[in-house]
Design a protein around this motif. Structure first.
Motif, short mmCIF file in Angstrom:
data_model
loop_
_atom_site.label_atom_id
_atom_site.label_comp_id
_atom_site.label_asym_id
_atom_site.label_seq_id
_atom_site.Cartn_x
_atom_site.Cartn_y
_atom_site.Cartn_z
N LEU A 148 12.37 4.22 -9.91
CA LEU A 148 11.97 3.16 -8.99
C LEU A 148 12.81 3.20 -7.73
CD1 LEU A 148 11.41 0.16 -11.46
CD2 LEU A 148 9.72 1.76 -10.53
N GLU A 149 14.08 3.56 -7.87
CA GLU A 149 14.95 3.67 -6.71
C GLU A 149 14.50 4.79 -5.78
OE1 GLU A 149 16.04 3.29 -9.89
OE2 GLU A 149 16.59 1.19 -9.60
N GLN A 150 14.06 5.92 -6.37
CA GLN A 150 13.57 7.03 -5.56
C GLN A 150 12.26 6.64 -4.88
OE1 GLN A 150 15.16 9.91 -4.75
NE2 GLN A 150 13.47 10.09 -3.30
N ILE A 151 11.42 5.91 -5.57
CA ILE A 151 10.17 5.43 -4.96
C ILE A 151 10.50 4.56 -3.76
CG2 ILE A 151 8.18 3.89 -5.33
CD1 ILE A 151 8.14 5.00 -8.27
N ALA A 152 11.45 3.66 -3.90
CA ALA A 152 11.85 2.80 -2.79
C ALA A 152 12.39 3.64 -1.62
CB ALA A 152 12.92 1.79 -3.25
N ARG A 153 13.28 4.59 -1.91
CA ARG A 153 13.84 5.45 -0.85
C ARG A 153 12.75 6.22 -0.12
NH1 ARG A 153 18.05 6.03 -4.49
NH2 ARG A 153 17.20 7.92 -5.41
N THR A 154 11.84 6.82 -0.89
CA THR A 154 10.77 7.60 -0.28
C THR A 154 9.87 6.73 0.59
OG1 THR A 154 10.80 9.12 -2.15
CG2 THR A 154 8.82 9.15 -0.78
N LEU A 166 4.00 -2.04 -12.02
CA LEU A 166 3.78 -0.93 -11.09
C LEU A 166 2.80 0.08 -11.69
CD1 LEU A 166 4.46 0.64 -8.50
CD2 LEU A 166 6.39 1.64 -9.74
N LEU A 167 3.00 0.42 -12.96
CA LEU A 167 2.09 1.38 -13.61
C LEU A 167 0.66 0.85 -13.63
CD1 LEU A 167 4.30 2.48 -16.64
CD2 LEU A 167 3.75 3.83 -14.60
N GLU A 168 0.51 -0.42 -13.96
CA GLU A 168 -0.83 -1.02 -14.00
C GLU A 168 -1.49 -0.97 -12.62
OE1 GLU A 168 0.01 -4.82 -15.71
OE2 GLU A 168 0.27 -3.96 -17.71
N ALA A 169 -0.72 -1.24 -11.58
CA ALA A 169 -1.27 -1.19 -10.22
C ALA A 169 -1.67 0.23 -9.85
CB ALA A 169 -0.25 -1.75 -9.22
N VAL A 170 -0.85 1.21 -10.20
CA VAL A 170 -1.14 2.60 -9.89
C VAL A 170 -2.41 3.07 -10.61
CG1 VAL A 170 -0.33 4.98 -10.25
CG2 VAL A 170 1.20 3.27 -9.27
N PHE A 171 -2.59 2.65 -11.85
CA PHE A 171 -3.71 3.14 -12.66
C PHE A 171 -4.95 2.24 -12.61
CE2 PHE A 171 -0.07 5.09 -15.07
CZ PHE A 171 -0.27 6.36 -14.53
N ALA A 215 0.84 -1.21 0.00
CA ALA A 215 0.00 0.00 0.00
C ALA A 215 0.87 1.25 0.00
CB ALA A 215 -0.93 -0.01 1.20
N LEU A 216 1.93 1.26 0.78
CA LEU A 216 2.83 2.41 0.83
C LEU A 216 3.51 2.62 -0.51
CD1 LEU A 216 4.28 4.67 2.37
CD2 LEU A 216 5.95 2.95 3.14
N LEU A 217 3.99 1.55 -1.10
CA LEU A 217 4.65 1.67 -2.41
C LEU A 217 3.69 2.21 -3.47
CD1 LEU A 217 6.79 -1.58 -2.42
CD2 LEU A 217 7.65 0.78 -2.53
N LEU A 218 2.44 1.75 -3.45
CA LEU A 218 1.46 2.26 -4.41
C LEU A 218 1.23 3.75 -4.21
CD1 LEU A 218 -1.36 -0.40 -4.85
CD2 LEU A 218 0.16 0.55 -6.58
N ALA A 219 1.09 4.18 -2.97
CA ALA A 219 0.86 5.60 -2.68
C ALA A 219 2.05 6.45 -3.10
CB ALA A 219 0.56 5.80 -1.20
N VAL A 220 3.24 6.01 -2.77
CA VAL A 220 4.45 6.76 -3.14
C VAL A 220 4.62 6.76 -4.66
CG1 VAL A 220 6.99 6.74 -2.99
CG2 VAL A 220 5.61 6.40 -0.92
N ALA A 221 4.39 5.61 -5.29
CA ALA A 221 4.53 5.52 -6.75
C ALA A 221 3.51 6.42 -7.44
CB ALA A 221 4.37 4.08 -7.21
N VAL A 230 11.99 1.63 1.88
CA VAL A 230 12.26 0.21 1.65
C VAL A 230 13.39 0.09 0.64
CG1 VAL A 230 9.86 -0.46 2.15
CG2 VAL A 230 10.54 -0.02 -0.22
N GLY A 231 13.89 -1.11 0.49
CA GLY A 231 14.93 -1.35 -0.50
C GLY A 231 14.33 -1.56 -1.89
N SER A 232 15.18 -1.42 -2.90
CA SER A 232 14.69 -1.60 -4.27
C SER A 232 14.23 -3.04 -4.51
CB SER A 232 15.74 -1.18 -5.29
OG SER A 232 16.91 -1.94 -5.13
#
Length: 186
Positions: A32-38, A56-61, A13-19, A41-43
């Motif tokens: 993707l590395e910045q998404i992980a840092r924000t 990731l794009l499909e999950a976000v949209f 859920a956090l990764l989806l929100a940040v992404a 979590v690790g990449s």
């Protein structure tokens, strides 16, 4: 799909929100590395949840695409099949032009291997009945397919997503495509 541990569900859920935020800011090629840092979590965690950028794009949209598909289903029963199809095309075009990264995701979808969930496949399936009904009523040029129309609106969205008023510009270009280049010779 197996049930995820609570921490894995939180990470997802956090990764989806940040992404979603990163893609809204930087587009479909957000780091993707910045998404992980924000997300803190690790990449590797990003890759476990989303093995490819397209996943990731499909999950976000997903939710936005499902809304567009729902709108197609709502319009399918309308008596004026041409108006129903055009209304849906306008909604999809405006969404693809204003939801940063969606048009790119749709373009990449067409070239990617089959996924569990594919934005383009979902839109194609939802829009096909509108196209079929319009074609059956003679309201669509023979031979025009839902794939043609998805390609057209994706191209319009890509061309307008950085304009000062992407939805208005996309709508203007869709009107141009629908009416043609020349005035009627009546």
């Amino acid at each position: 799909m197996p049930v995820q541990r609570a921490d894995a569900q939180r990470n997802h859920a956090l990764l989806l929100a940040v992404a979603a935020e990163a893609i809204a800011t930087y587009g479909a090629d957000a780091s993707l590395e910045q998404i992980a840092r924000t997300a803190g979590v690790g990449s590797g965690t990003v890759r476990r949840h989303f093995p490819t950028r397209q996943a990731l794009l499909e999950a976000v949209f997903r939710e936005r695409v499902e809304t567009l598909c729902s709108r197609a289903r709502e319009l399918t029963g309308r008596a004026d099949t041409r108006a129903a199809l055009l209304e849906w095309l306008r909604v999809v075009t405006a969404g693809a032009a204003t939801i940063r990264g969606l048009a790119t995701a749709l373009t990449r979808d067409r070239a990617a291997a089959a996924h569990e969930y594919c934005c383009t496949a979902q839109l194609t399936e939802a829009g096909a009945p509108l196209v079929r009904r319009a074609a059956d009523d003679g309201a669509l040029t023979p031979g025009v397919t839902i794939d043609d129309l998805i390609t057209l609106i994706t191209g319009i969205a890509l061309a307008t997503e950085h304009s000062p008023s992407p939805a208005a510009e996309a709508d203007r270009l869709l009107d141009l495509a629908v009416t043609g280049l020349s005035p009627s010779q009546g």
